[in-house]
Design a protein around this motif. Structure first.
Motif, short mmCIF file in Angstrom:
data_model
loop_
_atom_site.label_atom_id
_atom_site.label_comp_id
_atom_site.label_asym_id
_atom_site.label_seq_id
_atom_site.Cartn_x
_atom_site.Cartn_y
_atom_site.Cartn_z
N ARG A 3 0.86 -1.19 0.00
CA ARG A 3 0.00 0.00 0.00
C ARG A 3 0.90 1.24 0.00
O ARG A 3 1.80 1.37 0.82
CB ARG A 3 -0.90 0.00 1.23
CG ARG A 3 -1.78 1.24 1.36
CD ARG A 3 -2.69 1.13 2.56
NE ARG A 3 -3.67 0.07 2.37
CZ ARG A 3 -4.43 -0.41 3.37
NH1 ARG A 3 -4.28 0.05 4.59
NH2 ARG A 3 -5.31 -1.35 3.12
N SER A 38 -5.87 1.59 -7.77
CA SER A 38 -4.88 0.58 -8.14
C SER A 38 -3.78 1.26 -8.92
O SER A 38 -4.03 2.16 -9.72
CB SER A 38 -5.53 -0.51 -9.00
OG SER A 38 -4.54 -1.32 -9.61
N GLY A 41 -2.35 -2.31 -11.26
CA GLY A 41 -2.66 -3.66 -10.81
C GLY A 41 -1.57 -4.28 -9.95
O GLY A 41 -1.69 -5.44 -9.53
N GLU A 44 -1.51 -0.92 -4.29
CA GLU A 44 -2.70 -0.17 -3.88
C GLU A 44 -2.26 1.22 -3.44
O GLU A 44 -1.29 1.37 -2.70
CB GLU A 44 -3.40 -0.87 -2.72
CG GLU A 44 -4.63 -0.10 -2.21
CD GLU A 44 -5.18 -0.66 -0.92
OE1 GLU A 44 -6.21 -0.13 -0.45
OE2 GLU A 44 -4.58 -1.59 -0.36
#
Length: 292
Positions: A3, A38, A41, A44
């Motif tokens: 993240r 995103s 992909g 995050e």
């Protein structure tokens, strides 16, 4: 997936999105006001205020963050920089009114009284003046510190500037630079995810991807046909990363092809020098990514 905390608005946000997009990590969100997205992909993203990112990363709410080193230092959190992203460059400076009589740090508090300093960066400011042995009283403000001396709120300011024009416009004189700052990619010292090998590899891949884009900016790929007899002189003109690549041209013994990465700042002079050496068929292209 890791993240990553990204700035949610302003020029820092725009530059960050552009960098990630150029690295093949397109920001894909459900809308302009979405708080998460995103990144190609692969990662995050969460969008938060730049000044909150050091806290998010240090506390583990995000594995990685993009924010200015001025904000990292102000937070006082123990973070590690992995990459200078090359944008958001500015200086944190001490400034005083032109008519204040203050021309150097030593003039501050010279009368034995603590000078009042308005700033958005109280932690950095206190540390700086303590290190210089100057008596000050820090006046925290949330913005527009440059107006404080004119309102009598403070004697001097510690504020960010890129060119110094805003300070001059408001009748302030730069006294000294406290620190240089730019946007960095940061993690907690024990991150990501406490040193998990797979997560560390993800971080390393991210640093490589972003670094390759940054490295390519300001560089150009040049190709030219040059006389074989002038190769020694050409090598001096085209040092490249490890010297120019020399390629044989089919059925053309007099000329060889040379390829090299050159600085965009010197491309005009480089082409002129190659032409003087008999170079022809010169082609210059932009580079999207450069991995050494």
């Amino acid at each position: 997936m890791l993240r990553i905390a990204l700035p949610n608005k302003g020029r820092l946000s725009e530059d960050t999105r552009e960098l990630f997009n150029d690295a093949g990590l397109e920001v894909r969100s459900s809308g302009e006001r979405a708080l998460t997205a995103s990144l190609g992909g692969e990662f995050e993203a969460i969008f938060v205020r730049a000044q909150d990112i050091p806290e998010f990363v240090a506390d583990g709410a995000a594995d990685v963050g993009v924010t200015g080193m001025d904000l990292v230092n102000e937070s006082g959190r123990d973070l590690r920089s992995h990459l200078d992203l090359g944008f958001g460059r500015c200086r944190l400076v001490v400034a005083a009114k032109d008519d204040s009589g203050i021309r150097a740090i030593e003039d501050i508090g010279a009368d034995g009284k603590a000078a009042r300093v308005a700033t958005v960066f109280p932690r950095i400011t206190r540390t700086f003046f303590e290190s210089r042995g100057r008596p000050v009283e820090v006046v925290p403000v949330s913005g527009a510190a440059e107006i404080a001396p004119h309102l009598g709120i403070a004697d001097i300011v510690v504020d960010l500037t890129s060119t110094g024009s805003t300070l001059k416009m408001n009748g302030l004189r730069e006294i000294e630079t406290v620190m240089q700052s730019s946007a960095h990619l940061v993690t907690a010292v024990n991150g990501p995810r406490n040193g998990d090998p797979s997560r560390v590899q993800e971080l390393n891949d991210l640093v490589t991807a972003l670094g390759s884009v940054i490295r390519a900016r300001g560089q150009r790929y040049l190709m030219a046909n040059v006389p074989r007899a002038a190769l020694d002189e050409v090598r001096a003109v085209l040092p490249g990363l490890n010297g120019p690549t020399v390629i044989e041209i089919a059925d053309h013994g007099k000329y060889v092809a040379v390829h090299a990465v050159v600085s965009a700042d010197t491309i005009y002079r480089t082409i002129s020098q190659l032409r003087a050496l008999g170079g022809e068929g010169i082609l210059v292209t932009r580079i999207e990514r450069l991995v050494p």
